[in-house]
Design a protein around this motif. Structure first.
Motif, mmCIF file in Angstrom:
data_model
loop_
_atom_site.group_PDB
_atom_site.id
_atom_site.type_symbol
_atom_site.label_atom_id
_atom_site.label_comp_id
_atom_site.label_asym_id
_atom_site.label_seq_id
_atom_site.Cartn_x
_atom_site.Cartn_y
_atom_site.Cartn_z
ATOM 1 N N UNK A 38 11.447 -32.069 26.221
ATOM 2 C CA UNK A 38 11.983 -33.301 26.800
ATOM 3 C C UNK A 38 12.558 -34.168 25.694
ATOM 4 N N UNK A 39 13.694 -34.798 25.951
ATOM 5 C CA UNK A 39 14.374 -35.663 24.994
ATOM 6 C C UNK A 39 14.876 -34.915 23.758
ATOM 7 N N UNK A 40 15.188 -33.641 23.905
ATOM 8 C CA UNK A 40 15.772 -32.879 22.811
ATOM 9 C C UNK A 40 17.237 -33.250 22.640
ATOM 10 N N UNK A 45 23.394 -34.699 23.963
ATOM 11 C CA UNK A 45 24.771 -34.401 23.585
ATOM 12 C C UNK A 45 24.933 -32.945 23.175
ATOM 13 N N UNK A 46 26.182 -32.501 23.235
ATOM 14 C CA UNK A 46 26.542 -31.172 22.739
ATOM 15 C C UNK A 46 27.113 -31.343 21.333
ATOM 16 N N UNK A 47 26.585 -30.620 20.380
ATOM 17 C CA UNK A 47 27.047 -30.727 19.003
ATOM 18 C C UNK A 47 28.321 -29.891 18.836
ATOM 19 N N UNK A 48 29.443 -30.550 18.540
ATOM 20 C CA UNK A 48 30.701 -29.850 18.352
ATOM 21 C C UNK A 48 30.776 -29.239 16.949
ATOM 22 N N UNK A 49 30.482 -30.038 15.941
ATOM 23 C CA UNK A 49 30.355 -29.490 14.595
ATOM 24 C C UNK A 49 29.606 -30.480 13.705
ATOM 25 N N UNK A 50 29.123 -29.956 12.573
ATOM 26 C CA UNK A 50 28.347 -30.761 11.624
ATOM 27 C C UNK A 50 28.902 -30.547 10.219
ATOM 28 N N UNK A 51 28.727 -31.546 9.370
ATOM 29 C CA UNK A 51 29.139 -31.380 7.979
ATOM 30 C C UNK A 51 28.196 -32.184 7.076
ATOM 31 N N UNK A 52 28.133 -31.777 5.821
ATOM 32 C CA UNK A 52 27.302 -32.441 4.821
ATOM 33 C C UNK A 52 28.189 -32.998 3.722
ATOM 34 N N UNK A 72 25.050 -38.389 28.128
ATOM 35 C CA UNK A 72 24.348 -39.520 28.748
ATOM 36 C C UNK A 72 25.269 -40.253 29.714
ATOM 37 N N UNK A 73 24.685 -41.037 30.600
ATOM 38 C CA UNK A 73 25.430 -41.744 31.648
ATOM 39 C C UNK A 73 26.491 -42.674 31.048
ATOM 40 N N UNK A 74 26.146 -43.388 29.967
ATOM 41 C CA UNK A 74 27.053 -44.374 29.393
ATOM 42 C C UNK A 74 28.278 -43.741 28.738
ATOM 43 N N UNK A 75 28.104 -42.552 28.153
ATOM 44 C CA UNK A 75 29.191 -41.937 27.389
ATOM 45 C C UNK A 75 29.538 -40.545 27.899
ATOM 46 N N UNK A 76 29.452 -40.325 29.185
ATOM 47 C CA UNK A 76 29.654 -39.000 29.772
ATOM 48 C C UNK A 76 30.957 -38.361 29.278
ATOM 49 N N UNK A 77 30.825 -37.187 28.616
ATOM 50 C CA UNK A 77 31.947 -36.394 28.110
ATOM 51 C C UNK A 77 32.756 -37.083 27.000
ATOM 52 N N UNK A 78 32.272 -38.195 26.498
ATOM 53 C CA UNK A 78 32.965 -38.894 25.410
ATOM 54 C C UNK A 78 32.559 -38.281 24.069
ATOM 55 N N UNK A 79 33.545 -38.059 23.190
ATOM 56 C CA UNK A 79 33.233 -37.526 21.868
ATOM 57 C C UNK A 79 32.881 -38.667 20.924
#
Length: 202
Positions: A38-40, A45-52, A72-79
């Protein structure tokens, strides 16, 4: 008979270079996994990519950047784009590696969006990351030491006419260094090695 006063100990100090590009792939895969909790991260969100990146302007070891597609409800499908500044602590005596401090910062144009994302992310980090960040590396180092000794026993003839008997008794990490493009892990190895010439090349 070998002179017992002769020091036959083997001491190696080896820097291991781990490019951030390699770590980024691992981080992306881990964050994209749905652990079923729960709450993972996968719930938010779906992680599109990561960088360091190494940012000299902040008092942290490394910065993790993420581009997310919100669920989430507030940012549905927003990147959304954000950065997490991370500071680590390592005790070479106990081999204890832990996340000492962090700061989540929104990188979006909307200031309110940044604040909401920051609050959600800090909550996630506190519950899911910071509590699980402490790692004792002693067992992992022991496993690697056993693997190295097995390889040394299996490959005791590196060249024709030459036998090498080697045994490592300690493998330790002295420290970590976060460079601009890679992480350096400084290893210290101690043990014994003896070489025997069985044939002199013509």
């Amino acid at each position: 008979v070998m002179n017992e006063d002769y020091q036959k100990g083997l001491i190696l100090n080896i820097p291991v270079k781990l490019p951030y590009a390699v770590l980024e792939k691992v981080i992306e895969e881990k964050l994209q996994e749905d652990d079923g909790e729960e709450n993972g991260m996968a719930e938010y969100a779906e992680v599109k990519f990561a960088w360091l990146e190494k940012n000299p302007e902040v008092d942290y070891d490394i910065t993790l950047g993420l581009r997310l597609k919100a669920k989430t409800f507030l940012f549905k499908n927003k990147e959304l784009e954000l950065k997490i500044h991370l500071k680590f602590n390592f005790d070479p005596v106990t081999n204890q590696f832990s996340l000492e401090d962090y700061e989540a910062v929104g990188e979006n144009q909307n200031r309110i969006t940044n604040k909401i994302v920051q609050v959600i992310l800090n909550k996630f980090l506190q519950k899911k990351v910071l509590q699980k960040s402490r790692q004792n590396l002693s067992e992992k180092l022991k496993q690697e030491l056993d693997k190295i000794n097995t390889k040394l026993r299996e490959n005791d003839q590196p060249a024709e006419g030459l036998l090498v008997e080697a045994q490592l008794d300690q493998l330790n990490i002295s420290h970590f260094e976060f460079a601009p493009q890679e992480l350096y892990i400084y290893l210290s190895l101690t043990g014994e090695a003896v070489m025997e010439v069985t044939k002199i090349p013509e």
